[in-house]
Write an enzyme that holds these catalytic residues in place. Structure first.
Site, short mmCIF file in Angstrom:
data_model
loop_
_atom_site.label_atom_id
_atom_site.label_comp_id
_atom_site.label_asym_id
_atom_site.label_seq_id
_atom_site.Cartn_x
_atom_site.Cartn_y
_atom_site.Cartn_z
N PHE A 67 0.89 -1.17 0.00
CA PHE A 67 0.00 0.00 0.00
C PHE A 67 0.91 1.21 0.00
O PHE A 67 1.69 1.43 0.93
CB PHE A 67 -0.88 0.04 1.25
N GLU A 68 0.81 1.99 -1.05
CA GLU A 68 1.46 3.30 -1.04
C GLU A 68 0.71 4.21 -1.99
O GLU A 68 0.26 3.79 -3.05
CB GLU A 68 2.95 3.23 -1.38
#
Length: 207
Positions: free
Chosen positions: A106-107
């Site tokens: 997740f970014e």
């Protein structure tokens, strides 16, 4: 994959029309309603990197990454802004790496950071020594080090309101964030301040 994600995906011709991206992987879970636009938040608040989970890297996968990074910093101190997030990734002013990184499955990030001269030169320096091949330099520590060194600490954002799971870890929003987001995770099932989490180090940047 790690080398491509570290230094090439944002150069792809299809990506040139975009500034921001959100990495989403198969099999992950999102627990809450997302009622605001995270890209607008990043833009309006001048954020360069957003995360939900941070943790320690396996040292045996990156034995020489910090040695090479230190040499880059020695050669190019001009790329390090004042008030960066070095203290998130080092407990001794950069002498050693404490292995903390943002979990990059997740970014949400501003590709202008990766396209900047500072990060471009950093990636090229890493690539020249072969650690992506001879060791197992992942995009998570490489992106995390790049964000911590080349951004101001206030440009790195913890999306506390976004409930997220990538097995075996999850971030479950707490308190008002949980209620307002109608989250369906249990607040107690939250990795944020587990002993293997680095989130407390992020919090310490602002205390």
């Amino acid at each position: 994959m790690c080398r491509f994600n570290s230094g090439f995906f944002y150069r792809h011709p299809l990506m040139q029309q975009f500034r921001y991206y959100w990495r989403v992987e198969p099999g992950v879970k999102f627990f809450c309603d997302i009622e605001t636009d995270p890209f607008l938040y990043m833009q309006d608040h001048n954020k360069t990197y957003g995360f939900t989970i941070s943790l320690y890297e396996y040292e045996r996968t990156i034995p020489s990454l910090w040695v090479v990074t230190k040499e880059f910093m020695r050669r190019h101190p001009e790329y390090l802004p004042e008030d960066n997030a070095l203290s998130f990734i080092s407990d001794d002013q950069g002498e050693t790496y404490n292995l903390c990184h943002f979990w990059s499955n997740f970014e949400i990030a501003d590709m202008d950071l990766w396209r900047s001269e500072a990060y471009t030169k950093y990636f090229e320096f890493l690539d020249s020594v072969g650690g992506f091949y001879y060791e197992r330099w992942g995009d998570a520590p490489v992106h995390s080090i790049g964000a911590a060194l080349f951004s101001r600490k206030d440009q790195i954002h913890f999306f506390r309101e976004i409930g997220y799971r990538h097995d075996p870890f999850q971030h479950c929003p707490q308190g008002d964030h949980h209620r307002n987001g109608k989250c369906w995770c249990e607040e107690k099932d939250n990795f944020d301040y587990d002993g293997y989490s680095c989130t407390y180090r992020y919090d310490r940047l602002f205390t």
